[in-house]
Design a protein around this motif. Structure first.
Motif, PDB file in Angstrom:
ATOM      1  N   TYR A  27       1.234  -1.394   0.197  1.00  0.00           N
ATOM      2  CA  TYR A  27       0.010  -0.208  -0.391  1.00  0.00           C
ATOM      3  C   TYR A  27       0.943   1.354  -0.057  1.00  0.00           C
ATOM      4  N   GLU A  41      -8.769  13.197  -5.739  1.00  0.00           N
ATOM      5  CA  GLU A  41      -9.921  11.784  -5.800  1.00  0.00           C
ATOM      6  C   GLU A  41     -10.441  12.305  -4.450  1.00  0.00           C
ATOM      7  N   SER A  44     -15.235  10.691   0.062  1.00  0.00           N
ATOM      8  CA  SER A  44     -15.731   9.694  -0.172  1.00  0.00           C
ATOM      9  C   SER A  44     -16.034   9.016  -0.885  1.00  0.00           C
ATOM     10  N   ASP A  45     -15.448   8.451  -1.333  1.00  0.00           N
ATOM     11  CA  ASP A  45     -15.112   7.211  -2.982  1.00  0.00           C
ATOM     12  C   ASP A  45     -14.469   6.748  -2.933  1.00  0.00           C
ATOM     13  N   TYR A  46     -14.721   4.963  -2.664  1.00  0.00           N
ATOM     14  CA  TYR A  46     -13.859   3.852  -2.986  1.00  0.00           C
ATOM     15  C   TYR A  46     -13.058   3.698  -4.017  1.00  0.00           C
ATOM     16  N   ARG A  47     -13.385   4.756  -5.272  1.00  0.00           N
ATOM     17  CA  ARG A  47     -12.415   3.740  -6.351  1.00  0.00           C
ATOM     18  C   ARG A  47     -10.780   3.876  -6.528  1.00  0.00           C
ATOM     19  N   PRO A  49      -9.095   3.391  -3.587  1.00  0.00           N
ATOM     20  CA  PRO A  49      -8.548   2.296  -2.614  1.00  0.00           C
ATOM     21  C   PRO A  49      -9.021   0.866  -2.952  1.00  0.00           C
ATOM     22  N   LYS A  50     -10.256   1.072  -4.258  1.00  0.00           N
ATOM     23  CA  LYS A  50     -10.362  -0.639  -4.932  1.00  0.00           C
ATOM     24  C   LYS A  50      -9.883  -0.866  -5.516  1.00  0.00           C
TER      25      LYS A  50
END
Length: 82
Positions: A27, A41, A44-47, A49-50
């Protein structure tokens, strides 16, 4: 080998090679690679991290893949069931 013996060997493997440590190291390597535009980014977005998780797990899969063809084939077959 019984299922209990298999579980013991599996847990032993995880204790001797803690994957959480490897995930964290990869990471940080990803975050500091310069390949990501973190500032743009939304918080609030998980794009992102995914994307990082996928890249980390893919790198780990390559590192951990069986070296013998027969074992690799068995692992690929097993992936079809999980």
């Amino acid at each position: 080998m019984t299922q209990e013996e298999l579980k013991q060997r599996f847990m032993e493997l995880l204790r001797t090679h803690p994957i959480d440590t490897e995930v964290q190291q990869l990471y940080y390597k990803a975050v500091h690679s310069g390949a990501l535009n973190i500032a743009d980014e939304p918080a609030s977005d998980y794009r992102l991290p995914k994307i990082i998780l996928y890249a980390v797990l893919s790198a780990m899969a390559e590192t951990w893949q069986p070296t013998l063809d027969y074992n690799r084939q068995e692992a690929e077959n097993l992936k079809l069931f999980i």
